[in-house]
Design a protein around this motif. Structure first.
Motif, PDB file in Angstrom:
ATOM      1  N   ARG A 299       0.879  -1.101  -0.106  1.00 40.37           N
ATOM      2  CA  ARG A 299      -0.142   0.038  -0.139  1.00 40.37           C
ATOM      3  C   ARG A 299       0.787   1.352   0.082  1.00 40.37           C
ATOM      4  O   ARG A 299       0.656   2.237  -0.734  1.00 40.37           O
ATOM      5  CB  ARG A 299      -0.946   0.053   1.314  1.00 40.37           C
ATOM      6  N   GLY A 300       1.929   1.145   0.774  1.00 38.78           N
ATOM      7  CA  GLY A 300       2.859   2.206   0.719  1.00 38.78           C
ATOM      8  C   GLY A 300       3.538   2.606  -0.590  1.00 38.78           C
ATOM      9  O   GLY A 300       3.743   3.581  -0.931  1.00 38.78           O
ATOM     10  N   SER A 301       4.090   1.629  -0.994  1.00 37.43           N
ATOM     11  CA  SER A 301       4.573   1.704  -2.446  1.00 37.43           C
ATOM     12  C   SER A 301       3.732   2.183  -3.493  1.00 37.43           C
ATOM     13  O   SER A 301       4.022   2.710  -4.313  1.00 37.43           O
ATOM     14  CB  SER A 301       4.922   0.092  -2.515  1.00 37.43           C
ATOM     15  N   ASN A 302       2.417   1.499  -3.537  1.00 37.50           N
ATOM     16  CA  ASN A 302       1.464   2.065  -4.477  1.00 37.50           C
ATOM     17  C   ASN A 302       1.056   3.533  -4.268  1.00 37.50           C
ATOM     18  O   ASN A 302       1.056   4.285  -5.104  1.00 37.50           O
ATOM     19  CB  ASN A 302       0.261   1.288  -4.303  1.00 37.50           C
ATOM     20  N   GLU A 303       1.157   3.947  -2.968  1.00 36.68           N
ATOM     21  CA  GLU A 303       0.962   5.351  -2.624  1.00 36.68           C
ATOM     22  C   GLU A 303       2.201   6.186  -3.489  1.00 36.68           C
ATOM     23  O   GLU A 303       2.003   7.368  -4.079  1.00 36.68           O
ATOM     24  CB  GLU A 303       0.747   5.755  -1.519  1.00 36.68           C
ATOM     25  N   LEU A 304       3.270   5.730  -3.176  1.00 38.70           N
ATOM     26  CA  LEU A 304       4.550   6.497  -3.740  1.00 38.70           C
ATOM     27  C   LEU A 304       4.340   6.546  -5.077  1.00 38.70           C
ATOM     28  O   LEU A 304       4.922   7.451  -5.877  1.00 38.70           O
ATOM     29  CB  LEU A 304       5.712   5.843  -3.268  1.00 38.70           C
TER      30      LEU A 304
END
Length: 102
Positions: free
Chosen positions: A75-80
């Motif tokens: 999820r963090g990677s997708n936001e970035l």
């Protein structure tokens, strides 16, 4: 007439936190708004973003290091991925600039 909450969107919350910083009341505000588990989760999220920006570890390694699930890292990677290179650079600079020795 139905009652409406005073705070209805994210920007109002951001403004509230900004105001609390200006008043040097941010620690009290955030402590009151967040449970210990939520504060711990926020610390994890900051570390996830920091590690993803550094790019030195795989998502699996970050997951193991922080004790969080792969889905949380993803999820963090997708936001970035949604952020511009300039935004990522500013975020990295912000995170690096506030790092405290632990």
């Amino acid at each position: 007439m139905s009652q409406q909450p005073e705070y209805t969107d994210w920007q109002q919350i951001v403004d509230l936190v900004k105001h609390s910083v200006e008043q040097k009341q941010h620690d009290m505000l955030l402590t009151m708004l967040m449970t210990p588990d939520e504060r711990e989760a926020l610390v994890s999220r900051v570390n996830i973003v920091r590690e993803l920006l550094k790019g030195e570890l795989s998502q699996r390694q970050i997951s193991q290091m922080l004790g969080v699930g792969i889905a949380t890292i993803t999820r963090g990677s997708n936001e970035l991925k949604l952020k511009s290179d300039e935004d990522k650079a500013r975020l990295n600079q912000l995170l690096e600039g506030t790092k405290k020795g632990g």
